[in-house]
Design a protein around this motif. Structure first.
Motif, PDB file in Angstrom:
ATOM      1  N   SER A 164       6.708  -3.029   2.717  1.00 50.06           N
ATOM      2  CA  SER A 164       7.992  -2.785   2.687  1.00 50.06           C
ATOM      3  C   SER A 164       8.828  -3.519   1.742  1.00 50.06           C
ATOM      4  CB  SER A 164       8.530  -3.336   4.133  1.00 50.06           C
ATOM      5  OG  SER A 164       8.597  -4.746   4.257  1.00 50.06           O
ATOM      6  N   THR A 165       8.382  -4.389   1.256  1.00 50.34           N
ATOM      7  CA  THR A 165       9.108  -4.855   0.033  1.00 50.34           C
ATOM      8  C   THR A 165       9.500  -4.114  -1.234  1.00 50.34           C
ATOM      9  OG1 THR A 165       9.632  -6.809  -1.677  1.00 50.34           O
ATOM     10  CG2 THR A 165       7.210  -6.119  -1.151  1.00 50.34           C
ATOM     11  N   THR A 166      10.521  -4.139  -1.779  1.00 52.84           N
ATOM     12  CA  THR A 166      11.099  -3.196  -2.846  1.00 52.84           C
ATOM     13  C   THR A 166      10.866  -4.009  -4.310  1.00 52.84           C
ATOM     14  OG1 THR A 166      13.465  -3.751  -2.577  1.00 52.84           O
ATOM     15  CG2 THR A 166      12.467  -1.826  -1.528  1.00 52.84           C
ATOM     16  N   ASP A 167      10.680  -5.563  -3.916  1.00 48.24           N
ATOM     17  CA  ASP A 167      10.605  -6.462  -5.176  1.00 48.24           C
ATOM     18  C   ASP A 167       9.231  -6.543  -5.725  1.00 48.24           C
ATOM     19  OD1 ASP A 167      10.297  -8.761  -6.613  1.00 48.24           O
ATOM     20  OD2 ASP A 167      11.783  -9.903  -5.429  1.00 48.24           O
ATOM     21  N   GLU A 168       9.202  -5.895  -6.735  1.00 48.74           N
ATOM     22  CA  GLU A 168       7.374  -5.750  -7.335  1.00 48.74           C
ATOM     23  C   GLU A 168       7.025  -6.990  -7.722  1.00 48.74           C
ATOM     24  OE1 GLU A 168       5.840  -2.956  -7.837  1.00 48.74           O
ATOM     25  OE2 GLU A 168       7.421  -2.124  -6.431  1.00 48.74           O
ATOM     26  N   ASP A 169       7.712  -8.083  -8.257  1.00 54.82           N
ATOM     27  CA  ASP A 169       7.308  -9.509  -8.595  1.00 54.82           C
ATOM     28  C   ASP A 169       6.648 -10.013  -7.278  1.00 54.82           C
ATOM     29  OD1 ASP A 169       7.799  -9.155 -11.104  1.00 54.82           O
ATOM     30  OD2 ASP A 169       9.968 -10.186 -11.049  1.00 54.82           O
ATOM     31  N   TYR A 170       7.596  -9.814  -6.130  1.00 54.71           N
ATOM     32  CA  TYR A 170       7.136 -10.613  -4.865  1.00 54.71           C
ATOM     33  C   TYR A 170       5.968  -9.955  -4.440  1.00 54.71           C
ATOM     34  CZ  TYR A 170       7.542 -11.430   0.299  1.00 54.71           C
ATOM     35  OH  TYR A 170       7.258 -12.035   1.657  1.00 54.71           O
ATOM     36  N   HIS A 171       5.894  -8.514  -4.549  1.00 56.12           N
ATOM     37  CA  HIS A 171       4.841  -7.769  -3.969  1.00 56.12           C
ATOM     38  C   HIS A 171       3.463  -8.135  -4.885  1.00 56.12           C
ATOM     39  CE1 HIS A 171       1.772  -4.497  -4.746  1.00 56.12           C
ATOM     40  NE2 HIS A 171       1.873  -4.239  -3.523  1.00 56.12           N
ATOM     41  N   ALA A 172       3.658  -8.378  -6.243  1.00 55.89           N
ATOM     42  CA  ALA A 172       2.363  -8.723  -7.185  1.00 55.89           C
ATOM     43  C   ALA A 172       1.943 -10.296  -6.598  1.00 55.89           C
ATOM     44  CB  ALA A 172       3.156  -9.003  -8.474  1.00 55.89           C
ATOM     45  N   ARG A 173       2.767 -11.150  -6.266  1.00 56.15           N
ATOM     46  CA  ARG A 173       2.309 -12.345  -6.004  1.00 56.15           C
ATOM     47  C   ARG A 173       1.966 -12.481  -4.493  1.00 56.15           C
ATOM     48  NH1 ARG A 173       7.034 -16.607  -6.538  1.00 56.15           N
ATOM     49  NH2 ARG A 173       5.355 -18.002  -6.386  1.00 56.15           N
ATOM     50  N   TYR A 174       2.361 -11.742  -3.639  1.00 53.02           N
ATOM     51  CA  TYR A 174       1.814 -11.529  -2.394  1.00 53.02           C
ATOM     52  C   TYR A 174       0.447 -10.857  -2.312  1.00 53.02           C
ATOM     53  CZ  TYR A 174       2.719 -11.403   2.778  1.00 53.02           C
ATOM     54  OH  TYR A 174       2.628 -11.443   4.154  1.00 53.02           O
ATOM     55  N   ARG A 175       0.260 -10.059  -3.176  1.00 55.77           N
ATOM     56  CA  ARG A 175      -1.009  -9.319  -3.061  1.00 55.77           C
ATOM     57  C   ARG A 175      -2.134 -10.156  -3.729  1.00 55.77           C
ATOM     58  NH1 ARG A 175      -1.883  -3.261  -2.789  1.00 55.77           N
ATOM     59  NH2 ARG A 175      -4.212  -3.214  -3.205  1.00 55.77           N
ATOM     60  N   ARG A 176      -1.702 -10.844  -4.913  1.00 55.02           N
ATOM     61  CA  ARG A 176      -2.940 -11.637  -5.350  1.00 55.02           C
ATOM     62  C   ARG A 176      -3.170 -12.816  -4.122  1.00 55.02           C
ATOM     63  NH1 ARG A 176       0.634 -11.182 -10.283  1.00 55.02           N
ATOM     64  NH2 ARG A 176       1.638 -13.335  -9.432  1.00 55.02           N
ATOM     65  N   CYS A 177      -2.445 -13.177  -3.420  1.00 53.82           N
ATOM     66  CA  CYS A 177      -2.787 -14.135  -2.576  1.00 53.82           C
ATOM     67  C   CYS A 177      -3.790 -13.766  -1.510  1.00 53.82           C
ATOM     68  CB  CYS A 177      -1.450 -14.854  -1.714  1.00 53.82           C
ATOM     69  SG  CYS A 177      -0.358 -15.881  -2.834  1.00 53.82           S
ATOM     70  N   ILE A 178      -3.591 -12.523  -1.185  1.00 51.55           N
ATOM     71  CA  ILE A 178      -4.337 -12.141  -0.101  1.00 51.55           C
ATOM     72  C   ILE A 178      -5.331 -11.018  -0.356  1.00 51.55           C
ATOM     73  CG2 ILE A 178      -2.610 -12.880   1.431  1.00 51.55           C
ATOM     74  CD1 ILE A 178      -2.015  -9.827   1.958  1.00 51.55           C
ATOM     75  N   ASN A 179      -5.348 -10.585  -1.839  1.00 52.24           N
ATOM     76  CA  ASN A 179      -6.201  -9.507  -2.004  1.00 52.24           C
ATOM     77  C   ASN A 179      -7.646  -9.330  -1.967  1.00 52.24           C
ATOM     78  OD1 ASN A 179      -5.875  -6.807  -3.206  1.00 52.24           O
ATOM     79  ND2 ASN A 179      -7.053  -7.682  -4.941  1.00 52.24           N
TER      80      ASN A 179
END
Length: 527
Positions: free
Chosen positions: A123-138
């Protein structure tokens, strides 16, 4: 004096002023954005209310497909919204480093806890936030993790098969199959996330009303997402959220409360993981998702907070059961509606038992590795994904301020653009002239280059950096349950001449998919 004259004029001629203002607004919508050359429903150019009302009809996927078949590759769905039907636009819109952000459609689907929005990967529209979040749990969703998840899926699947036998096959009772499959998917997600099933299958009921809530919430989010500003007056009303933060009101999303309760049951264990990381002794029964999310909080404390851990768990409940159940329902439905395909798939399964490609287990279960040796099963699943993708609206993205070229068309900055899987999956130049037919053979007959083109056009999990992170888990469930269930039971539609109904509220859910089951003897032939 001048103000008095203006006031008098407005008072006397307010109907004319109001009508003129509305006309000016509508004409501005149509012409001022540089999109007037793109065709679509005539109302779409003037107002997003047309799109909202069409989505409220719960059949928007067919509307979008009809418009593309009538007008071509680019269709205007709103004053500032374009739908692209050319498969080449996938890479242009969703490719890496294109500068395309998600639109305001997505935050409408954010859960709320204590008056605060929970930004998920989805749901986030913040691409930097998404990239950091995804790296954490990918890593928790990598294909290599499937080996550790398969025993958990097996556990839930065995219960599902046995409960199907007890509740339906032995009794002859009718089964609401789409709901029953969602109970399975929900319990799998519970097992993967918290190492325990949540009771949907054992109780044969909607635990805590979660599935009912998800249906209602999507029926809200799909239409309201067409005009996201409405959400600020409704669910995400700032005053309403402020009152919740102050503790004056206690409204909590049921899914949030549900996930919080499950997580609280493991609070002491998670505190240990957050402090010290995962220890070797923690691996004896496999590592569930909440443990991996909490380990990410240990490894990335500067970003991964308790809120992010909770949000990741909520996302599993939100998306993990709904989309997988839709995919499973479509596969079984198309098989039952096309007896030739059903019979051919059963022959493949039975031959695989005879030649040893599949072990003849007592409960009929099929492993992930075994399912990968079944080409016709794969073809039937891919064809079902093609004809009934779970997502029924365009996946919206916002063009960068400077504008960009998409398939030879310069699209102005800040335009909302996107593709709809229901349109892409029915392109005759990609899939053949019979795109509206269920024919799994197209996936077997295709030459290697054509097959690559077909697979590149498949859009059921999205594309690019925002591809569904749970894709591999969903595929694991699908490729295991379908052959296992078919080996164990004969399936019949309760009303063979009746078509199912569908409800597109973002995800295209199936309704009235009622079936009956009979135990199937090993290697029995489908007549």
């Amino acid at each position: 004096m001048l103000l008095d004259e203006i006031h008098t004029c407005l008072t006397r001629f307010w109907p004319l002023v109001l009508i003129s203002s509305i006309l000016a607004y509508l004409l501005s919508n149509k012409y001022s954005r540089g999109l007037s050359k793109y065709p679509g429903h005539w109302l779409a150019a003037y107002t997003n209310w047309w799109r909202l009302l069409d989505v409220l009809g719960w059949k928007h996927e067919w509307t979008t497909l009809r418009l593309h078949r009538k007008y071509g590759d680019i269709v205007r769905l709103g004053p500032n919204v374009l739908s692209f039907g050319d498969p080449k636009s996938i890479k242009a819109i969703y490719g890496l480093n294109k500068g395309m952000n998600k639109s305001d459609f997505y935050p409408v689907q954010q859960a709320v806890a204590n008056g605060r929005r929970l930004q998920s990967l989805f749901s986030t529209t913040d691409e930097d936030y998404h990239a950091r979040y995804r790296r954490c749990i990918n890593s928790a969703f990598a294909m290599s993790s499937l080996v550790s998840y398969e025993p958990l899926v097996d556990s839930a699947m065995n219960v599902f098969l046995d409960q199907t036998q007890r509740l339906f096959a032995d009794t002859g009772n009718s089964c609401n199959f789409n709901q029953w499959l969602q109970f399975f998917a929900a319990d799998v997600i519970g097992h993967l996330t918290w190492s325990r099933r949540l009771g949907f299958m054992e109780k044969n009921e909607d635990v805590d009303g979660i599935i009912r809530f998800l249906g209602r919430f999507l029926s809200y989010a799909g239409p309201i997402g067409q005009m996201p500003i409405l959400d600020l007056f409704l669910e995400k009303n700032p005053i309403k959220l402020l009152l919740q933060r102050w503790g004056i009101t206690k409204s909590v999303f049921p899914v949030t409360q549900f996930a919080q309760s499950r997580s609280n049951e493991r609070a002491a264990e998670m505190a240990k993981i957050k402090a010290y990381g995962l220890q070797d002794s923690d691996n004896s029964k496999g590592i569930d998702l909440i443990s991996k999310f909490t380990k990410a909080a240990h490894d990335h404390p500067e970003f991964m907070t308790d809120t992010q851990v909770l949000t990741a768990c909520i996302s599993m409940v939100f998306a993990g059961s709904e989309t997988t159940a839709i995919s499973l329902s479509s596969i079984f439905y198309f098989l039952l509606k096309h007896h030739r395909v059903y019979k051919k798939l059963m022959s493949e399964l039975d031959e695989s038992i005879r030649n040893g490609s599949i072990l003849a287990r007592d409960n009929g279960s099929v492993s992930w590795a075994e399912s990968q040796k079944l080409p016709y099963l794969d073809a039937a699943i891919q064809e079902s994904f093609r004809l009934h993708p779970a997502v029924g609206l365009i996946l919206e993205r916002v063009v960068p301020p400077q504008g960009m070229d998409i398939c030879g068309h310069f699209i102005p900055g800040n335009t909302v653009v996107g593709c709809n899987a229901w349109v892409l999956h029915r392109r005759p130049e990609i899939f053949g002239a019979d795109v509206d037919d269920f024919r799994p053979e197209r996936w077997i007959e295709a030459e290697p280059e054509k097959l690559r083109e077909m697979k590149a056009t498949m859009f059921q999990f999205g594309a690019g950096s925002r591809t569904c992170i749970g894709k591999n888990i969903s595929l694991l469930e699908v490729y295991k349950l379908v052959p296992s269930f078919l080996r164990r039971f004969e399936i019949q539609l309760e009303y063979p001449d009746r078509e199912w109904k569908t409800h597109n509220a973002w995800f295209v859910r199936q309704l009235d998919f009622n079936t009956k089951f009979k135990p199937r003897m090993a290697n029995a032939t489908v007549s």
